[in-house]
Design a protein around this motif. Structure first.
Motif, PDB file in Angstrom:
ATOM      1  N   LYS A  79      -6.651  -6.722  -2.989  1.00  0.00           N
ATOM      2  CA  LYS A  79      -5.209  -6.899  -2.831  1.00  0.00           C
ATOM      3  C   LYS A  79      -4.850  -8.301  -3.274  1.00  0.00           C
ATOM      4  CE  LYS A  79      -3.780  -7.205   1.506  1.00  0.00           C
ATOM      5  NZ  LYS A  79      -3.540  -6.983   2.937  1.00  0.00           N
ATOM      6  N   ALA A  80      -3.576  -8.568  -3.447  1.00  0.00           N
ATOM      7  CA  ALA A  80      -3.131  -9.893  -3.875  1.00  0.00           C
ATOM      8  C   ALA A  80      -3.507 -10.923  -2.812  1.00  0.00           C
ATOM      9  CB  ALA A  80      -1.625  -9.899  -4.095  1.00  0.00           C
ATOM     10  N   THR A  82      -1.933 -13.395  -1.918  1.00  0.00           N
ATOM     11  CA  THR A  82      -0.744 -13.765  -1.147  1.00  0.00           C
ATOM     12  C   THR A  82      -0.281 -12.672  -0.183  1.00  0.00           C
ATOM     13  OG1 THR A  82       0.651 -12.977  -2.948  1.00  0.00           O
ATOM     14  CG2 THR A  82       0.096 -15.337  -2.920  1.00  0.00           C
ATOM     15  N   GLN A  83      -0.843 -11.488  -0.292  1.00  0.00           N
ATOM     16  CA  GLN A  83      -0.445 -10.345   0.541  1.00  0.00           C
ATOM     17  C   GLN A  83      -1.317 -10.319   1.798  1.00  0.00           C
ATOM     18  OE1 GLN A  83      -0.890  -6.612  -1.486  1.00  0.00           O
ATOM     19  NE2 GLN A  83      -0.126  -5.434   0.232  1.00  0.00           N
ATOM     20  N   GLU A  84      -1.031 -11.217   2.729  1.00  0.00           N
ATOM     21  CA  GLU A  84      -1.926 -11.387   3.876  1.00  0.00           C
ATOM     22  C   GLU A  84      -1.585 -10.461   5.038  1.00  0.00           C
ATOM     23  OE1 GLU A  84       0.298 -15.309   5.786  1.00  0.00           O
ATOM     24  OE2 GLU A  84      -1.518 -15.552   4.630  1.00  0.00           O
ATOM     25  N   ASP A  85      -2.648 -10.064   5.728  1.00  0.00           N
ATOM     26  CA  ASP A  85      -2.507  -9.246   6.932  1.00  0.00           C
ATOM     27  C   ASP A  85      -3.751  -9.480   7.784  1.00  0.00           C
ATOM     28  OD1 ASP A  85      -1.493  -7.469   8.780  1.00  0.00           O
ATOM     29  OD2 ASP A  85      -1.281  -5.818   7.365  1.00  0.00           O
ATOM     30  N   ASP A  88      -7.856  -8.522   7.110  1.00  0.00           N
ATOM     31  CA  ASP A  88      -8.255  -8.670   5.709  1.00  0.00           C
ATOM     32  C   ASP A  88      -9.607  -9.364   5.613  1.00  0.00           C
ATOM     33  OD1 ASP A  88      -5.919  -7.548   4.735  1.00  0.00           O
ATOM     34  OD2 ASP A  88      -5.015  -9.458   4.162  1.00  0.00           O
ATOM     35  N   ARG A 140      -8.857 -11.431  -1.761  1.00  0.00           N
ATOM     36  CA  ARG A 140      -8.512 -10.828  -0.469  1.00  0.00           C
ATOM     37  C   ARG A 140      -8.694  -9.321  -0.622  1.00  0.00           C
ATOM     38  NH1 ARG A 140      -5.201 -12.424   3.904  1.00  0.00           N
ATOM     39  NH2 ARG A 140      -4.830 -14.393   2.854  1.00  0.00           N
TER      40      ARG A 140
END
Length: 148
Positions: A79-80, A82-85, A88, A140
């Motif tokens: 995933k990107a 910057t696409q944090e969750d 991860d 990520r």
């Protein structure tokens, strides 16, 4: 199976206090960063998708091969950055120009971001995802919805 990000974080935190042992993946007995990830995988899916080969502390740096990154791509969902969750899998490059060779699990995001990782000399700990750590993130991933 539906991916439960909170369960991933809870499992990672269960490993906190496990001593650092190179190439190990034994709950509360010893783990390195890959061993921590392998243990979480076993908790989520049962068997590991492949046997981890023996690896040295330099993780293929002399050859310049991104073996850890390639394995992550085989079994996790990219995933990107910057696409944090939470939950991860974070892949770190410890030095500019070196191969990526450290992993952690995002435990919290936002202003007080943290991650769980097995760190040499410290064992499995939860650390602040401070600016120096954030700069080292090169990829990520998320765990797959189902075992492949």
């Amino acid at each position: 199976m539906t991916l439960n990000r909170k369960a991933i974080v809870l499992e990672a935190r269960r490993w906190i206090g496990t001593p650092y042992v190179h190439q190990a993946s034994a709950f509360h007995a010893g783990a390195d960063c890959l061993g921590l990830l392998r243990g979480i995988w076993r908790s989520l899916y049962g068997d590991e998708p492949e046997t981890a080969p023996a690896y040295s502390y330099d993780w293929s740096e002399p050859q310049g091969e991104e073996r850890l990154w390639e394995a992550a791509i085989r079994h996790l969902v990219p995933k990107a950055v910057t696409q944090e969750d939470v939950g991860d899998v974070l892949l770190f490059r410890m030095r500019t120009g070196a191969v990526a060779k450290h992993l952690g699990i995002a435990a919290t995001i936002g202003d007080n971001a943290s991650f769980v990782h097995a760190y040499s000399k410290y064992g499995v700990v939860e650390s602040p995802l401070s600016a120096p750590w954030q700069r080292r993130i090169v990829a990520r991933f998320t765990f797959p919805e189902e075992f492949r």
